[in-house]
Design a protein around this motif. Sequence first.
Motif, PDB file in Angstrom:
ATOM      1  N   TRP A  41     -43.958 -18.795 -19.701  1.00 20.24           N
ATOM      2  CA  TRP A  41     -45.352 -18.722 -19.246  1.00 20.24           C
ATOM      3  C   TRP A  41     -45.624 -17.390 -18.566  1.00 20.24           C
ATOM      4  O   TRP A  41     -46.630 -16.740 -18.816  1.00 20.24           O
ATOM      5  N   ARG A  42     -44.713 -16.968 -17.701  1.00 20.66           N
ATOM      6  CA  ARG A  42     -44.886 -15.683 -17.012  1.00 20.66           C
ATOM      7  C   ARG A  42     -44.863 -14.524 -18.001  1.00 20.66           C
ATOM      8  O   ARG A  42     -45.573 -13.531 -17.827  1.00 20.66           O
ATOM      9  N   TYR A  43     -44.049 -14.646 -19.039  1.00 19.06           N
ATOM     10  CA  TYR A  43     -43.999 -13.591 -20.056  1.00 19.06           C
ATOM     11  C   TYR A  43     -45.334 -13.505 -20.814  1.00 19.06           C
ATOM     12  O   TYR A  43     -45.797 -12.415 -21.149  1.00 19.06           O
ATOM     13  N   ILE A  44     -45.940 -14.653 -21.084  1.00 19.86           N
ATOM     14  CA  ILE A  44     -47.244 -14.659 -21.755  1.00 19.86           C
ATOM     15  C   ILE A  44     -48.280 -13.951 -20.879  1.00 19.86           C
ATOM     16  O   ILE A  44     -49.120 -13.193 -21.365  1.00 19.86           O
ATOM     17  N   LEU A  45     -48.216 -14.193 -19.562  1.00 24.02           N
ATOM     18  CA  LEU A  45     -49.167 -13.558 -18.641  1.00 24.02           C
ATOM     19  C   LEU A  45     -48.921 -12.054 -18.510  1.00 24.02           C
ATOM     20  O   LEU A  45     -49.861 -11.262 -18.567  1.00 24.02           O
ATOM     21  N   THR A  46     -47.675 -11.682 -18.298  1.00 20.78           N
ATOM     22  CA  THR A  46     -47.291 -10.267 -18.139  1.00 20.78           C
ATOM     23  C   THR A  46     -46.009 -10.036 -18.917  1.00 20.78           C
ATOM     24  O   THR A  46     -44.923 -10.360 -18.428  1.00 20.78           O
ATOM     25  N   PRO A  47     -46.109  -9.521 -20.145  1.00 23.11           N
ATOM     26  CA  PRO A  47     -44.919  -9.371 -20.996  1.00 23.11           C
ATOM     27  C   PRO A  47     -43.936  -8.323 -20.466  1.00 23.11           C
ATOM     28  O   PRO A  47     -43.937  -7.180 -20.889  1.00 23.11           O
ATOM     29  N   LYS A  48     -43.115  -8.758 -19.519  1.00 29.29           N
ATOM     30  CA  LYS A  48     -42.077  -7.894 -18.950  1.00 29.29           C
ATOM     31  C   LYS A  48     -40.713  -8.403 -19.400  1.00 29.29           C
ATOM     32  O   LYS A  48     -40.511  -9.604 -19.570  1.00 29.29           O
ATOM     33  N   ALA A  49     -39.788  -7.478 -19.537  1.00 28.03           N
ATOM     34  CA  ALA A  49     -38.449  -7.819 -20.038  1.00 28.03           C
ATOM     35  C   ALA A  49     -37.768  -8.870 -19.168  1.00 28.03           C
ATOM     36  O   ALA A  49     -37.055  -9.733 -19.678  1.00 28.03           O
ATOM     37  N   VAL A  50     -37.996  -8.819 -17.863  1.00 33.27           N
ATOM     38  CA  VAL A  50     -37.311  -9.744 -16.956  1.00 33.27           C
ATOM     39  C   VAL A  50     -37.632 -11.196 -17.303  1.00 33.27           C
ATOM     40  O   VAL A  50     -36.746 -12.059 -17.270  1.00 33.27           O
TER      41      VAL A  50
END
Length: 198
Positions: free
Chosen positions: A153-162
């Motif tokens: 979900w967090r990746y969908i919001l802000t696609p960061k590698a972490v």
Amino acid sequence: MISLKSTYVILFTGVVIIAAAYRLPELSGRPMHGDEANQAVKAGILFDKGVYTYDPHEHHGPTLYYLTLPSLWLSGAKHFKDTTEWNYRIVPVVFGLGLLVLIGLLRGAVGNGAMLWAALLYAVSHAMVYYSRYYVQEILLVFFTALVFAAAWRYILTPKAVWAVLAGAGLGLMHATKETSLILFACMAMAFALTWSL
């Protein structure tokens, strides 16, 4: 005047305290169930001999045993025979409380109010409290599954590698915890396909 954000932080902290109050007391207050004792012996062999051998016909993956080692090291125990139920049951307690953090990460998906209610219901749920005090793999599997959802979900919001790395780590740790994670992978794939098709 307290801001709305501060109010949610205070309320969420209260929920964490309630969850801890249900999970921490009397961890050594009852004998280990056979399933717990079986897992403790496996962790004890790893602690005493530094050896873990995976048996695909018996037991599950190694995460529970390896994640127990810090508790055993910090306990001051020199050998398995010196350990107590507390040294083992604190591991599911930590991961059970960690689930609250993951619920918090989903705040943006469901909203602050729903997140707080979900956290509170989780904190006092009989099943969740029981398995957060029971030395078997179940609560770890739930934690790593929730990690996948929260990180995705967090990746969908802000696609960061972490976030991608955390989601991948969650998937790997799910499989390293219990082989039945394959059922969860299939369910995730079907849910994603259905959602994508809408």
